[in-house]
Design an enzyme around this catalytic site. Sequence first.
Site, PDB file in Angstrom:
ATOM      1  N   PHE A  52       0.869  -1.172   0.000  1.00  0.00           N
ATOM      2  CA  PHE A  52       0.000   0.000   0.000  1.00  0.00           C
ATOM      3  C   PHE A  52       0.912   1.231   0.000  1.00  0.00           C
ATOM      4  CE2 PHE A  52      -2.777   3.235   1.804  1.00  0.00           C
ATOM      5  CZ  PHE A  52      -3.933   3.027   1.075  1.00  0.00           C
TER       6      PHE A  52
ATOM      7  N   ASP B 133       1.826  -5.521   8.146  1.00  0.00           N
ATOM      8  CA  ASP B 133       0.660  -4.657   7.979  1.00  0.00           C
ATOM      9  C   ASP B 133      -0.568  -5.563   7.870  1.00  0.00           C
ATOM     10  OD1 ASP B 133      -1.467  -3.128   6.934  1.00  0.00           O
ATOM     11  OD2 ASP B 133      -0.102  -1.747   5.944  1.00  0.00           O
TER      12      ASP B 133
ATOM     13  N   TYR C 233     -10.917   0.417  10.723  1.00  0.00           N
ATOM     14  CA  TYR C 233     -12.150   0.875  10.074  1.00  0.00           C
ATOM     15  C   TYR C 233     -12.603  -0.042   8.948  1.00  0.00           C
ATOM     16  CZ  TYR C 233      -8.479   3.123   7.253  1.00  0.00           C
ATOM     17  OH  TYR C 233      -7.345   3.381   6.518  1.00  0.00           O
ATOM     18  N   LYS C 234     -11.847  -1.104   8.670  1.00  0.00           N
ATOM     19  CA  LYS C 234     -12.250  -2.041   7.629  1.00  0.00           C
ATOM     20  C   LYS C 234     -13.055  -3.185   8.265  1.00  0.00           C
ATOM     21  CE  LYS C 234      -8.039  -0.990   4.972  1.00  0.00           C
ATOM     22  NZ  LYS C 234      -8.589  -0.037   4.006  1.00  0.00           N
TER      23      LYS C 234
ATOM     24  N   ARG D 242     -13.006  -4.369  -6.995  1.00  0.00           N
ATOM     25  CA  ARG D 242     -12.769  -5.086  -5.730  1.00  0.00           C
ATOM     26  C   ARG D 242     -14.088  -5.319  -5.009  1.00  0.00           C
ATOM     27  NH1 ARG D 242      -8.549  -2.821  -1.624  1.00  0.00           N
ATOM     28  NH2 ARG D 242     -10.280  -1.355  -1.369  1.00  0.00           N
TER      29      ARG D 242
END
Length: 403
Positions: free
Chosen positions: A125, A194, A219-220, A373
């Site tokens: 990322f 990560d 938050y995912k 996605r």
Amino acid sequence: MLKEAAALDAADGLAAERARFDLEEDCVYLDGNSLGALPRGVAGRLADVVGREWGRLRIRSWEESGWWTAPERVGDRIGRLVGAAPGQVVAGDSTSVNVFKAVVAAIRLTDTGSRDEVLVDAATFPTDGYIARSAARMTGCRIRAVDAADMAREAGPRTAVALVNHVDYRTGRLHDLPAVTAAVHAAGARTVWDLCHSAGALPVHLDAAGADFAVGCTYKYLNGGPGAPAFLYVRRTLQDRFDSPLPGWNSHADPFAMDPAYAPADGAVRGRVGTPEILSLLALDAALDVWDGVDLEAVRAKSLALTDFFLRCVEAYVPRGRVESVTPEAHGERGSQVSLRCAAGPAGGAGDVMAELIRRGVVGDFRRPDVLRFGFTPLYTRFADAERAARVLGEVLEGTRQR
């Protein structure tokens, strides 16, 4: 496929968990890998925090409401979900800030005289790469980008730390955390993992694997809300040597002594920096209630079943040759999303296709240049959602009008 979806939903042991989230029946939400749905208990908890704890108790809430210890308390709740025993996870700051803390601390734990290399997942990322490069410049190290699949064999005598994404955010590929950790350790280096796309999506075993450091957002799949605090894991055996590059007053051994000389606290508290972000931290705390009593192995089993079923539905409904899965078929190499490469056609490019899917009530997301996605959150995603998403995708790509 509709009948099969109904049968799978009827047999789903996690089906009742969906009621704990604020979701519309006519929307298929497959973007929990970017922002998780709102757990129903959060709004009431925040109203109490704002109205009573802040509004009435005010400064007393640091002690009486447990605000001061919230980063460690919430950290321990996250720790259960990532295979960390209590006292090793602290919640706070952003993923980016925690990556910086972990990478610099890992470098400081090594002999930087001979170990001047930071390995970075070549498909990482972007923020992880930016932070790692800055940390390398500050510590006199150099960055070497390698494929995550090659990380284990690329670690060598010059490697100080390897920064690896557990799940690739574009493709959903799952990397072997225990094997890579063992190989990097054998080379004499440290690991920073990560977990942004794996925490809450599948079992993670940080302690069992001997991982050194790990970071992740909440938050995912953990449903903590937009901008929710991230977390930092520091293995217990490293904590007394954890030299944070951000030694804030909150990580001082005696914060209220206001001593101009820094003395680090013991344990995970060393991962703190400044005043905790109480409103978002306590919203996250309430969101984590949905995990009470949930078996992570059951979550993983449903995740794999959902993604398998979705791929079969795509094969059944989508015109041949219009999309290609870039997510691994092998269960051991798959996270909890499916990424489809979508070539431009009559419905437009992949961005246009996703925009039309969202207009028709199927919410996923688009990653440039051509990837659709779809994130599958087992606590609230149904097999009927997977079937409908694939069916609507097929209709969009065929140019079928919405019924």
